[in-house]
Design an enzyme around this catalytic site. Structure first.
Site, mmCIF file in Angstrom:
data_model
loop_
_atom_site.group_PDB
_atom_site.id
_atom_site.type_symbol
_atom_site.label_atom_id
_atom_site.label_comp_id
_atom_site.label_asym_id
_atom_site.label_seq_id
_atom_site.Cartn_x
_atom_site.Cartn_y
_atom_site.Cartn_z
ATOM 1 N N ASN A 1 -8.039 2.704 11.081
ATOM 2 C CA ASN A 1 -7.109 3.182 10.056
ATOM 3 C C ASN A 1 -6.738 1.979 9.218
ATOM 4 O OD1 ASN A 1 -5.041 4.415 8.559
ATOM 5 N ND2 ASN A 1 -3.523 3.857 10.102
ATOM 6 N N GLY A 2 -6.897 2.096 7.900
ATOM 7 C CA GLY A 2 -6.557 0.983 7.023
ATOM 8 C C GLY A 2 -7.606 0.849 5.941
ATOM 9 N N GLU B 1 13.973 21.366 -7.828
ATOM 10 C CA GLU B 1 13.017 21.888 -6.854
ATOM 11 C C GLU B 1 13.584 21.900 -5.435
ATOM 12 O OE1 GLU B 1 9.678 19.310 -6.309
ATOM 13 O OE2 GLU B 1 8.345 20.937 -5.701
ATOM 14 N N GLU C 1 11.302 13.424 -14.114
ATOM 15 C CA GLU C 1 10.973 13.524 -12.695
ATOM 16 C C GLU C 1 12.247 13.727 -11.861
ATOM 17 O OE1 GLU C 1 8.559 14.233 -11.093
ATOM 18 O OE2 GLU C 1 8.820 13.492 -9.073
ATOM 19 N N TRP D 1 -8.398 10.731 6.836
ATOM 20 C CA TRP D 1 -7.976 11.059 5.468
ATOM 21 C C TRP D 1 -8.783 10.119 4.599
ATOM 22 C CZ3 TRP D 1 -5.295 14.941 3.537
ATOM 23 C CH2 TRP D 1 -4.766 14.839 2.254
ATOM 24 N N LYS E 1 12.871 16.986 -9.397
ATOM 25 C CA LYS E 1 13.168 16.883 -7.961
ATOM 26 C C LYS E 1 14.461 17.614 -7.623
ATOM 27 C CE LYS E 1 10.073 15.814 -6.974
ATOM 28 N NZ LYS E 1 8.757 15.275 -7.125
ATOM 29 N N HIS F 1 20.555 16.191 -30.664
ATOM 30 C CA HIS F 1 20.034 17.241 -31.545
ATOM 31 C C HIS F 1 20.163 18.608 -30.888
ATOM 32 C CE1 HIS F 1 18.626 14.164 -34.260
ATOM 33 N NE2 HIS F 1 18.030 13.555 -33.237
ATOM 34 N N ARG G 1 -1.500 12.871 9.871
ATOM 35 C CA ARG G 1 -1.884 11.618 9.214
ATOM 36 C C ARG G 1 -3.191 11.757 8.428
ATOM 37 N NH1 ARG G 1 0.686 7.127 10.879
ATOM 38 N NH2 ARG G 1 -1.023 5.879 10.098
ATOM 39 N N LYS H 1 16.904 28.282 3.097
ATOM 40 C CA LYS H 1 18.198 28.689 3.643
ATOM 41 C C LYS H 1 18.226 30.209 3.635
ATOM 42 C CE LYS H 1 23.070 27.778 2.833
ATOM 43 N NZ LYS H 1 24.024 27.349 1.799
ATOM 44 N N CYS I 1 -4.959 7.403 8.296
ATOM 45 C CA CYS I 1 -5.727 8.171 9.280
ATOM 46 C C CYS I 1 -5.014 8.031 10.614
ATOM 47 C CB CYS I 1 -7.133 7.609 9.442
ATOM 48 S SG CYS I 1 -8.044 7.497 7.915
HETATM 49 C C1 F6R Z 1 6.932 18.489 -7.470
HETATM 50 C C2 F6R Z 1 5.614 18.963 -7.087
HETATM 51 C C3 F6R Z 1 4.809 19.722 -8.072
HETATM 52 C C4 F6R Z 1 3.392 19.120 -8.164
HETATM 53 C C5 F6R Z 1 2.498 19.974 -9.071
HETATM 54 C C6 F6R Z 1 1.139 19.367 -9.242
HETATM 55 O O1 F6R Z 1 7.602 17.833 -6.440
HETATM 56 O O2 F6R Z 1 5.190 18.750 -5.982
HETATM 57 O O3 F6R Z 1 5.392 19.716 -9.337
HETATM 58 O O4 F6R Z 1 3.510 17.839 -8.680
HETATM 59 O O5 F6R Z 1 2.379 21.255 -8.535
HETATM 60 O O6 F6R Z 1 0.482 19.241 -8.020
HETATM 61 P P1 F6R Z 1 -0.786 18.308 -7.888
HETATM 62 O O7 F6R Z 1 -0.340 16.919 -8.171
HETATM 63 O O8 F6R Z 1 -1.254 18.506 -6.480
HETATM 64 O O9 F6R Z 1 -1.786 18.764 -8.899
#
Ligand code: F6R
Length: 609
Positions: free
Chosen positions: A101-102, A488, A481, A75, A485, A504, A28, A604, A2
């Protein structure tokens, strides 16, 4: 996470400045907002759920009297985003007002002690114990000053905090204190400010005083006094000049939110690991009773579910089915029933496919459990029981800190279930719990020691047309994952498989110089994984290995390697091993000239000739 802000002006109204400073802290947290000021010995409070602009339209946050005040942008962590749970919170008499906050870990014990002493609580927050604690301390020791009562109260609190406190009992001061949650002072000729973060006051001053853990500060017309919470002794600290622009300050000096959020993981992980026991126990009980458990999510959250299915199976002997939310209705929509349990994982708690899956399961009387970063989101409303990851708002496009926070909750659930079912010895339990507690430190070490190495690897391979990511066992999820990343953020087509599957079919894609990232924890799959590395090397692949320190065998085979600290248990490995892959995606994107914080169309501008 927060934002708190306190404003002590020599003259004029504090509220408009608190309002505009909270706007700059909105990154935040932004589910509720509140301001309290003090004037002529009287407190005025305005607070409500919603974004600052919306709350301002209804309540006019500029219109509170007085030159001293505190504010908060929330939050939610304890208690849904409702007006009653918004900060500031007060004691019974409405004389002591607190923003925080905490996370106060022992708030349930403190709350019941205070209730037994006759205190009335109105919110579901952990914060509300603080004004009541101060009130009780003053009731029992009327000779104490406000500052002494705050010091005494802080000694009873376990957890993290940055507090700002005002009171009609001593209306000419703001008291603030810090343990783990950030706190910084701003100073100019018109007054003094305390805030969670520098951007809050950077528009009015660039003179700042950093407050350390275990310190309390008193702001008065005479200036600021810093003291040690442990013994009240005085500390002298001069202001420093902040050179950041306001834009840089919001990212705390980082060029992008993505890298800021990657670096935040030690903090977000320790916040998430502080989760209240009873939430974890409640969810564990539901999982223990379940006949069949579906782990349902999209994207990165799905990868957390995939890793969790290994955790639940290995630790608690509970079979679970990770399912892409977008497939759930087709695949299980007819068979899901009153005996099914769905654990839905979603950072936002609003992803349409996840909500559709959960709604379908709910209509068929299944039990819905949730894990989300946004308390008050649709998922928390649908879930019978939910847990909130304590990662704070994720502003970068790519999920990073929320992934590791999700995994740390899922690991805790698997551990608890294992204990409940008697599937783990006390020794194993203690070792795993200790390793889990050390993860923030482990991740910190990785970021600090490996970032430059990853930067160089990104430079070397940024022009590759395709990447492979391979792992075995639970590291399959880490490999998936890493692939997501990179695709994406750096827009490089990437392929991920359980390493055993690569022969395979996918292996036929490998050509000379083709980068293959191997995820190599020292677990049961290590030996077999070496065989997969050899297969790839034989076809001319370039091996980038994420290894444990001291793994000479794989380091000797790899063209490039990134090291994580030794001795990470397999079931916890996706947390530290994902971090270098986040860095790899980030730095590859930079190499290719993309802005990692932007979606593709804005990352870009490409001129087509
Ligand atoms: C990847 C990413 C997306 C979300 C996906 C699910 O970096 O951000 O793949 O993980 O859209 O989103 P949530 O977790 O908000 O349901």
């Amino acid at each position: 996470m927060c934002g708190i802000f306190g404003c002590f002006l020599n003259e004029g109204n504090a509220a408009p400045l608190i309002h505009s400073s909270l706007k700059r802290l909105e990154y935040r947290g932004y589910d509720s907002v509140g301001i309290a000021t003090i004037s002529d010995g009287k407190i005025t409070i305005k607070k409500d759920q919603g974004k600052i602009d919306d709350v301002h339209k209804i309540h006019n946050l500029d219109d509170l009297p007085g030159s001293i005040g505190i504010g908060h942008t929330r939050w939610a962590t304890h208690g849904a985003p409702l007006q009653v749970n918004s900060h500031p919170h007060t004691d019974c008499a409405g004389e002591i007002v607190v923003v925080h906050n905490g996370i106060i870990e022992n708030f349930l014990e403190l709350k019941s002690e205070l209730q037994n002493l006759g205190h009335t609580f109105v919110s579901k927050t952990d914060t509300e114990v603080m004004p009541h604690l101060i009130e009780e301390t003053l009731k029992q020791n009327p000779q104490l000053s406000l500052e002494q009562a705050v010091l005494e109260s802080l000694k009873k609190i376990d957890g993290s905090y940055a507090f700002a406190i005002i009171s009609t009992r001593e209306p000419d001061k703001i008291i603030c204190a810090r343990n783990e949650s950030p706190l910084v002072l701003g100073i100019n000729s018109h007054g003094l400010f305390c805030a969670s973060d520098i951007p809050a006051f950077l528009e009015v001053t660039n003179k700042a005083v950093m407050i350390n853990n275990g310190e309390l500060v008193v702001l008065t017309a005479k200036g600021y006094e810093i003291k040690k919470i442990s013994d009240g002794s005085a500390i002298t600290r001069e202001p420093i000049t902040i050179e950041w622009t306001p834009e840089m300050a919001i990212k705390q000096g980082y060029p992008h939110f993505m890298i800021k959020e990657i670096h935040e993981q030690p903090e977000t992980l320790s916040n998430t690991l502080r989760m209240q026991d009873h939430y974890l126990d409640l969810l564990t009980t539901f999982l223990d009773r379940a006949n069949e458990v579906f782990l349902v999510a999209c994207g990165t959250s799905y990868h957390a579910c995939l890793a969790a299915s290994y955790m639940f199976s290995k630790l608690a002997f509970l079979p679970t089915y990770p399912v892409y939310a977008s497939e759930f209705v087709e695949q299980h929509g007819k068979s899901v029933n009153i005996d099914s349990t769905i654990l839905a994982v979603s950072q936002s708690g609003e992803t349409a496919d996840t909500l559709a899956a959960v709604t379908c399961a709910q209509q068929r009387a299944a039990t819905i459990l949730g894990l989300t970063n946004v308390i008050g989101s649709s998922l928390t409303r649908i879930s019978r029981v939910y847990i909130g990851t304590q990662a704070g708002p994720e502003i970068g496009v790519a999920a990073t800190k929320t992934f590791t926070s999700q995994l740390s909750v899922l690991a805790q659930l698997a551990l608890r279930l294992s204990k409940k079912r008697g599937k783990i010895s006390q020794d194993e339990m203690d070792t795993l719990a200790e390793k889990l507690d050390k993860l923030p430190e482990t991740v910190d070490t990785i970021v600090r020691s490996q970032e430059d190495k990853v930067k160089n690897i990104a430079k070397k391979y940024a022009n590759s047309k395709v990447f492979f990511f391979l792992g075995r066992g639970i590291s399959t999820a880490t490999a998936f994952e890493g692939r997501l990343k990179l695709m994406e953020i750096a827009y490089i087509p990437s392929i991920a498989f359980p390493a055993g599957e690569s022969k395979h079919g996918p292996i036929s894609l490998i050509e000379d110089g083709f980068p293959v990232v191997f995820i190599c924890p020292k677990d049961d799959s290590h030996r077999t994984l070496i065989g997969n590395i050899m297969e790839m090397k034989a076809r001319g692949a370039k091996i980038i290995a994420v290894v444990e320190e001291g793994d000479q065998e794989i380091k000797g085979l790899a063209d490039d390697y990134i090291e994580v600290p030794k001795g990470i248990p397999s079931v916890l490995s996706p947390i530290p091993f994902a971090v270098p892959l986040q860095l790899l995606a980030y730095y590859t994107a930079l190499e290719k000239g993309f802005n990692p914080d932007m979606p593709r169309n804005l990352a870009k501008s490409v001129t087509v000739k």
